[in-house]
Design a protein around this motif. Structure first.
Motif, PDB file in Angstrom:
ATOM      1  N   ASN C 146       0.707  -1.384  -0.084  1.00  0.00           N
ATOM      2  CA  ASN C 146      -0.473   0.377   0.038  1.00  0.00           C
ATOM      3  C   ASN C 146       0.901   1.220  -0.186  1.00  0.00           C
ATOM      4  O   ASN C 146       2.178   1.194   0.294  1.00  0.00           O
ATOM      5  CB  ASN C 146      -0.767  -0.001   1.112  1.00  0.00           C
ATOM      6  CG  ASN C 146      -1.972  -0.824   0.766  1.00  0.00           C
ATOM      7  OD1 ASN C 146      -2.565  -1.174   0.302  1.00  0.00           O
ATOM      8  ND2 ASN C 146      -1.960  -2.468   2.065  1.00  0.00           N
ATOM      9  N   VAL C 147       0.384   2.425  -0.650  1.00  0.00           N
ATOM     10  CA  VAL C 147       0.843   3.598  -0.630  1.00  0.00           C
ATOM     11  C   VAL C 147       0.319   4.684  -0.599  1.00  0.00           C
ATOM     12  O   VAL C 147      -1.071   4.601  -0.228  1.00  0.00           O
ATOM     13  CB  VAL C 147       1.753   3.638  -2.120  1.00  0.00           C
ATOM     14  CG1 VAL C 147       2.676   5.093  -2.251  1.00  0.00           C
ATOM     15  CG2 VAL C 147       2.330   2.939  -2.551  1.00  0.00           C
ATOM     16  N   LEU C 148       0.767   5.988   0.587  1.00  0.00           N
ATOM     17  CA  LEU C 148      -0.287   6.581   0.822  1.00  0.00           C
ATOM     18  C   LEU C 148       0.306   7.643   0.201  1.00  0.00           C
ATOM     19  O   LEU C 148       2.013   7.712   0.075  1.00  0.00           O
ATOM     20  CB  LEU C 148       0.511   7.315   2.184  1.00  0.00           C
ATOM     21  CG  LEU C 148      -0.064   8.517   2.741  1.00  0.00           C
ATOM     22  CD1 LEU C 148      -1.433   8.538   3.034  1.00  0.00           C
ATOM     23  CD2 LEU C 148       0.843   8.588   4.674  1.00  0.00           C
ATOM     24  N   LYS C 223      -0.025  11.486  12.459  1.00  0.00           N
ATOM     25  CA  LYS C 223       1.335  10.381  13.234  1.00  0.00           C
ATOM     26  C   LYS C 223       1.983   9.453  11.816  1.00  0.00           C
ATOM     27  O   LYS C 223       1.047   8.968  10.986  1.00  0.00           O
ATOM     28  CB  LYS C 223       0.789  10.326  14.378  1.00  0.00           C
ATOM     29  CG  LYS C 223       2.034   9.536  15.243  1.00  0.00           C
ATOM     30  CD  LYS C 223       1.732   9.574  16.290  1.00  0.00           C
ATOM     31  CE  LYS C 223       0.803   8.361  17.079  1.00  0.00           C
ATOM     32  NZ  LYS C 223       1.195   8.184  18.603  1.00  0.00           N
ATOM     33  N   VAL C 224       3.195   9.645  12.352  1.00  0.00           N
ATOM     34  CA  VAL C 224       3.564   8.477  10.699  1.00  0.00           C
ATOM     35  C   VAL C 224       4.471   7.938  11.971  1.00  0.00           C
ATOM     36  O   VAL C 224       5.767   8.124  12.506  1.00  0.00           O
ATOM     37  CB  VAL C 224       4.485   8.996   9.981  1.00  0.00           C
ATOM     38  CG1 VAL C 224       5.311   8.288   8.841  1.00  0.00           C
ATOM     39  CG2 VAL C 224       3.391  10.182   9.127  1.00  0.00           C
ATOM     40  N   VAL C 233       0.430   4.843   9.629  1.00  0.00           N
ATOM     41  CA  VAL C 233      -0.294   6.012   9.474  1.00  0.00           C
ATOM     42  C   VAL C 233      -1.643   6.279   9.677  1.00  0.00           C
ATOM     43  O   VAL C 233      -2.408   5.461  10.383  1.00  0.00           O
ATOM     44  CB  VAL C 233      -0.130   6.764   8.353  1.00  0.00           C
ATOM     45  CG1 VAL C 233      -0.449   8.332   8.082  1.00  0.00           C
ATOM     46  CG2 VAL C 233       1.320   6.013   7.588  1.00  0.00           C
ATOM     47  N   THR C 234      -1.461   7.456  10.693  1.00  0.00           N
ATOM     48  CA  THR C 234      -2.937   7.841  11.751  1.00  0.00           C
ATOM     49  C   THR C 234      -3.314   9.051  11.305  1.00  0.00           C
ATOM     50  O   THR C 234      -2.262   9.942  10.688  1.00  0.00           O
ATOM     51  CB  THR C 234      -2.614   8.430  13.559  1.00  0.00           C
ATOM     52  OG1 THR C 234      -1.889   7.670  13.452  1.00  0.00           O
ATOM     53  CG2 THR C 234      -4.226   7.861  13.841  1.00  0.00           C
ATOM     54  N   ILE C 235      -5.230   7.945  10.177  1.00  0.00           N
ATOM     55  CA  ILE C 235      -5.372   9.939   9.781  1.00  0.00           C
ATOM     56  C   ILE C 235      -6.405  10.171  10.389  1.00  0.00           C
ATOM     57  O   ILE C 235      -6.769   9.447  10.769  1.00  0.00           O
ATOM     58  CB  ILE C 235      -5.385   9.205   8.019  1.00  0.00           C
ATOM     59  CG1 ILE C 235      -4.286   8.988   7.057  1.00  0.00           C
ATOM     60  CG2 ILE C 235      -6.093  10.597   7.339  1.00  0.00           C
ATOM     61  CD1 ILE C 235      -4.464   7.998   6.287  1.00  0.00           C
ATOM     62  N   VAL C 328       0.949   1.461   5.238  1.00  0.00           N
ATOM     63  CA  VAL C 328       1.832   1.276   3.794  1.00  0.00           C
ATOM     64  C   VAL C 328       2.961   1.125   3.897  1.00  0.00           C
ATOM     65  O   VAL C 328       3.896   1.484   5.275  1.00  0.00           O
ATOM     66  CB  VAL C 328       1.615   2.924   3.376  1.00  0.00           C
ATOM     67  CG1 VAL C 328      -0.175   3.295   2.930  1.00  0.00           C
ATOM     68  CG2 VAL C 328       1.885   3.881   4.191  1.00  0.00           C
ATOM     69  N   GLY C 329       3.648   0.740   2.090  1.00  0.00           N
ATOM     70  CA  GLY C 329       4.885   0.457   2.864  1.00  0.00           C
ATOM     71  C   GLY C 329       6.252   2.231   2.431  1.00  0.00           C
ATOM     72  O   GLY C 329       6.811   1.857   1.986  1.00  0.00           O
TER      73      GLY C 329
END
Lengths: 291, 187, 668
Positions: C146-148, C223-224, C233-235, C328-329
């Motif tokens: 997964n990508v952010l 946060k990351v 990752v916190t969204i 995510v990676g």
């Protein structure tokens, strides 16, 4: 009473005598004690830098050294040119030890040494920052209601940057005028040079600059132009006649020092403010007092 | 070993004490000249003068009245995007032209400055009537009358000093001056 | 020493050999470092070439070398190259040491004698050290596919589409209610004069409809944590107060809402929106958002007109923000730019003189869907200007504001000139210092504007005023400037001024950078790994940048960077796992006292405190090998692999012995 090392400058003893009078009168009233430096010398104004930079800084440094000797913290100059010279010299002394060394070598001849430790201020700054607008307001017994004043900063009080005020649109003078009940007008030329340093050596250029300034102030419906520098004051007031002859205009607007306006607002007698020494000002000041 | 300096390097060296950015950094953007209140009376705009200096065109620069028309208002300096202290550069050019004794004919500035410096060295304070001697001879008859009227007005309002003032420790001050440059009386 | 060390001195053409006598160094090493284990010592023209590498490999086989030292350029460039060469020949890559005799020697002096002496000292240091080096294994970490992507402007949109089209999944997080970024605000784009929305919206719809993209608008990353391949990752998905399942995007809520609010974001302050709004008609997603700060219900408890009129009952007041945690990676930052605040240049009169506009204000005015319906008029909303002045370099190339060039303003100013000509027939002045039109079709665009009769005045505008000196100036704005090409100060009366304001890093760029573990330059732009050769990677593995957040650039370049970042990410995902540098810190649990000083001192938050054991533990994948913890640890329980005390001391002694013999220093 807080004490300040006071450097009047040559103009205040001659052309700007009414500034000197009004400055002392207003300071006393506000609890500001201006202790004149003993045996001060001319700061060189704009005439020394064309000849020798180091000598120019040395002359100014002698005054700073005399001030440092008094042990007081603040060096106060009422003339914008003296203020600018002292401020920049003081800054360079602190930043450049080689310069300081060279100057101190010269100052030895008068048994003086300079560090660059003074806090260099303009007189108007001392009133606004140290006394405070609230205190000044309290002393106003005769607010100059309805008097439209064009606050003329001139150039050297704000430029070069002294990291104290916005150089393009400073507001401190307007705030002071509001505090004494007057109506400061907003006009574009308030920090534009009056050409004072050119009035002798390049009359044409200087008159053009005075003309533009007067035009702007008058077009903005000013009743009086207020100044913070004796050079600006004399230049804009005394040469109005010449401007009229050169440009076919009919200016006759009074030019007063901010200290004179403050004094009037504080109810100090005209004689103590040096008003009445120039005819157009006398007439107008009478009007102002009558309100 | 002595090195022959180019004109632009000479000017750069005189500007050392002004602590600004060197004129090498000039973009020739024209902000200084667009701002200058006296530019209409200058032979070359401030920007042009910088261009001429960088091109080592000494004669053209010395023949120009530009820096002697500068009012030292510093507006160019605060607006310059390259951070150059242009007003101080004008002073540097004044010094250079005084040192070389070369400037445009008919300029009053050089004599006035020289007289002012001598006056201070002689008394430590400024005294306007002395300065009059430097420029009145160069004024036209009409201008002299104008000055006379102005002066009369100032005297009547008590703003003109009739006697020169002197610094008390004048001898010390004179010796102090001489430690910088050799002018004034010795005793 | 039982080690067999091979020493290789690179000439690097004349870069090294031009100053250092490489033959002498090589011979000296063979002779003087024999007792330290040096069995082979060579010098060669280009060690990094395949022949150079083969030289090492041959020697390893033939002489049974157990350690290798290469004296050449900076390890930043070729340490990996030589490590791989050793690895291929069967020597553990961490038994290799590279010493820099170029950037730290031949490139910093012209004194040949001194340089050669220093080279000998550096080689001796490396030889001393390499004998104590231990074989290490790199850590392999798996890559979450997964990508952010952070930021839904054109760069972020491009990156998302590239990745999503390849079959991988993207989380696209956008702060505003809709994606589109600044490009959605523009009218036409240079140099083709394509309508901006027309070329952008198809991509926006693709993103909105893509099965592989989870679009989170009106959201921000909080946060990351973690490292490449393994980020958590916190969204925060902010409450829209609209049920997205029910909303049809009909827009009735906005129509009925009685509260008008000045739109300072999308309309650049030129127009209004409602308290419940969709930022622009082609917004993706189409769901509106309630601006709680201005909504009458939230301020006073009344109204609720939107709720009353919504045909599907989609308005849901008092919704809660949702907090999502995703894994995510890789991360791509495409957060864009802010416009320079023209109020700061007091002498230009922006904010004080009514008819001075900024570039974004003009874009909105010119846009047919904007507040004036595409008519170019003065602030009174009616008067069409007859003369317009366009000012280049506002707040850019200026030590007093931003020293850099904002890259797009010249083209933008030309575009404005064209639009003004086209719509109003007004006379147009462009005030510039230089005309910067470097890309494809850009110079031709400038030619076109010249042909259209634009008046170019070369001079940076000194001031803009409304104080007239002559009758022709009455009622106008006067642009005072030196026309440098003719050397005269001019005062040019105009009706309208457009300021091509510069681009700036987002006001919170530094905070965002810290959140993601990357750095900003002094100007606030995100720092790339290498300005020429690696503009989309950062020094943090797994975090990439694309678009204007990395520096001012136009749309083609933003698109290219978005695609480039996507390609980098896809290549990492394609590898499936990635090697992490083995030079990481390690805690000796026996001697660790559990004081937690290292936990606090680690700049990468790579050290954990294990409660149950009462000991510190280094998460290798996060550790960058900086050594801060080693210095902090009082009982000396932490050591840094590949930088042990033993190794460092051996290196120092190696150098100092040589320097003493050359009388380059005093050693007690």
């Amino acid at each position: 009473m807080k004490q300040y090392a006071y450097y009047p400058g040559c103009s205040l003893e001659s052309l700007g005598k009414n500034y000197h009078l009004s400055a002392l009168a207003v300071s006393t009233e506000l609890g500001v004690e201006l202790k004149e430096l003993e045996d001060w010398n001319c700061c060189g104004a704009t005439a020394y830098f064309p000849v020798d930079e180091l000598l120019a800084y040395t002359l100014v440094s002698r005054n700073l050294a005399i001030a440092e000797k008094t042990g007081l913290q603040d060096f106060v100059a009422p003339c914008s040119a003296c203020y600018k010279n002292a401020y920049t010299t003081n800054k360079y002394l602190k930043a450049d030890p080689d310069l300081a060394e060279h100057i101190n070598y010269a100052l030895e001849e008068d048994h003086l040494q300079v560090e660059g430790r003074m806090n260099v201020r303009h007189l108007i700054e001392v009133f606004i920052e140290d006394v405070g607008l609230e205190e000044i307001k309290k002393k106003v017994s005769n607010p100059l209601k309805g008097l439209r004043v064009a606050p003329y900063y001139g150039c050297q009080i704000v430029r070069p940057r002294k990291d104290k005020e916005d150089v393009e649109n400073p507001q401190f003078f307007e705030k002071l005028l509001l505090a004494i009940g007057a109506e400061p007008i907003d006009y574009a030329s308030k920090t534009r040079c009056c050409g004072g340093s050119l009035i002798i050596t390049n009359r044409k250029a200087a008159l053009d600059m005075v003309h533009k300034l007067l035009q702007d102030a008058v077009n903005s419906n000013a009743n009086v132009i207020a100044t913070t520098c004796p050079m600006c004051n004399v230049n804009v007031e005394v040469y109005q006649g010449q401007v009229n002859r050169e440009y076919g205009t009919r200016f006759s607007i009074p030019v007063m020092y901010f200290t004179q306006l403050m004094g009037l607002a504080m109810g100090i007698a005209r004689g103590h403010l040096g008003i009445g020494a120039a005819a157009p000002v006398l007439a107008f000041a009478q009007n102002v007092e009558a309100r | 070993m002595a090195v022959e300096l180019s004109f632009s390097k000479e000017i750069e060296n005189i500007m050392y004490a002004s602590h600004g950015k060197p004129i090498r950094d000039c973009l020739q953007c024209g902000t200084c000249s667009g701002t200058c209140p006296a530019v209409e009376f200058m032979d070359n705009s401030p920007r042009e003068i910088i261009g001429l200096i960088r091109a080592d065109m000494k004669d053209e620069v010395l023949a120009s009245n530009t820096y002697w028309t500068c009012a030292s208002c510093y507006h160019c300096t605060v607006r310059c995007p390259a951070g150059i202290d242009i007003a101080d550069m004008m002073y540097a050019l004044k010094r250079y032209s005084m040192w070389k004794g070369k400037y445009k004919e008919g300029l009053l500035g050089p004599d006035f400055s020289e007289a002012f410096v001598k006056m201070i060295v002689n008394s430590g304070r400024s005294f306007e009537p002395i300065l009059a001697a430097t420029y009145l001879p160069k004024y036209s008859a009409g201008d002299i009358i104008q000055e006379g009227l102005t002066a009369a007005g100032l005297v009547l309002s008590g703003k003109m000093p009739l006697l020169p003032k002197k610094v008390k420790r004048l001898k010390n001050v004179q010796r102090m001056v001489r430690r910088i440059i050799p002018i004034g009386e010795t005793k | 020493m039982s080690e067999k060390i091979g020493v290789y001195i690179c000439h690097c053409g004349t870069n090294i050999a031009g100053v250092i006598n490489v033959g002498e160094v090589s011979a000296w090493a063979a002779e003087n470092l024999k007792d330290q284990g040096v069995v082979v010592s060579r010098d060669y023209k280009f060690m990094c070439s395949s022949l150079g590498q083969e030289l090492i490999q041959k020697d390893i086989k033939e002489h049974g070398l157990t350690r290798v030292v290469v004296a050449a350029c900076s390890p930043h460039l070729h340490e990996a190259t030589f490590r791989n060469a050793c690895s291929r020949a069967g020597v553990n890559p961490y038994l290799f040491e590279m010493t820099n005799i170029r950037e730290q020697d031949s490139w910093v002096t012209t004194d040949k004698e001194e340089a050669t002496k220093k080279a000998k000292a550096l080689v001796a240091a490396a030889v001393g050290r390499v004998a104590y080096q231990k074989p290490l294994e790199s850590l392999l970490v798996p890559i979450d596919p997964n990508v952010l992507v952070v930021g839904g402007g054109i760069a972020g949109i491009q990156a998302s589409l590239e990745i999503a089209n390849s079959g991988q999944h993207v989380y696209l997080v956008e702060r505003e209610p809709s994606i589109g970024g600044h490009m959605a605000q523009f009218d036409k784009t240079f140099p083709t004069l394509d309508c901006s929305a027309c070329i952008l919206t198809p991509k926006m719809f693709d993103v909105g409809n893509h099965k592989n993209i989870t679009m989170l608008t009106w959201s921000e990353v909080e946060k990351v944590e973690g490292y490449i391949g393994n980020f958590t990752v916190t969204i925060r998905k902010r409450a829209r107060d609209v049920d997205e399942g029910l909303c049809t995007g009909c827009g009735v809520c906005g129509e009925k809402c009685p509260k008008k609010v000045l739109d300072n974001v999308f309309e650049a302050g030129m127009g209004n929106r409602k308290a419940v709004y969709v930022p622009f008609p082609q917004a993706v997603p189409k769901y509106p958002v309630i601006d709680r700060k201005n909504c009458t219900y939230y301020l006073k408890g009344t109204c609720k007109a939107c709720e009353k009129f919504c045909p599907t009952g989609a308005i849901k007041f008092n919704q809660e923000d949702q907090i999502l945690t995703v894994k995510v990676g890789n991360i791509i930052l495409a957060t864009g730019y802010d416009l320079f605040d023209s109020h700061r240049i007091t002498q230009y009169g922006y904010g004080r003189l009514a008819n001075v506009f900024t570039s974004l204000e003009f874009e909105r005015m010119s846009n047919a869907a904007g507040p004036t319906g595409g008519r170019i008029v003065l602030r009174d909303g009616k008067t069409v200007p007859k003369v317009v002045g366009i000012v280049h370099c506002v707040g850019s190339r200026d030590q007093n504001y931003n020293p850099y060039c904002s890259a797009i303003c010249c083209m933008q100013s030309l575009k404005f000139a064209h639009l003004v000509h086209e719509r109003t027939g007004a006379e147009v002045y462009n005030f510039y210092i230089d005309i910067r039109t470097p890309s494809k079709g850009y110079e031709e665009f400038y030619q076109r504007l010249l042909e259209e009769g634009t008046r170019f005045v070369r001079g940076k505008v000194a001031e803009i005023t409304n104080v007239a000196r002559v009758p022709e100036e009455e009622g106008k704005l006067i642009v005072q400037v030196e026309d440098t090409l003719i050397g005269k100060q001019r005062r040019i009366p105009v009706d309208m001024v457009i300021l091509s304001a510069g681009l700036q890093a987002r006001h919170d760029a530094k905070i965002v950078a810290r959140k993601f573990g990357i750095s900003c330059s002094a100007d606030g732009w995100f720092i790339e790994r290498h300005p020429k050769l690696d503009p989309v990677a950062t020094m943090t593995d797994g975090v990439f940048v694309a678009g204007a957040c990395q520096g001012p650039k136009d749309i083609p370049n933003s698109v290219a960077q978005g695609a480039a970042a996507a390609a980098r990410v896809l290549s990492i995902i394609g590898q499936g796992e990635i090697e992490i540098e083995a030079a990481t810190a390690i805690v000796d649990e026996v001697t660790c006292v559990g004081c937690k000083q290292c936990v606090a001192s680690c700049p990468y938050q790579a050290i954990q405190y294990l409660e149950d054991k009462g000991k510190a533990y280094v998460q290798e994948a996060l550790c960058k090998g900086c050594g801060t913890c080693v210095g902090t640890c009082l009982p000396k329980s932490i050591s840094l692999k590949h930088f042990t005390d033993e190794q460092i001391v051996a290196e120092m002694i190696g150098a100092m012995k040589v320097m003493k013999s050359f009388e380059l220093m005093e050693v007690a």
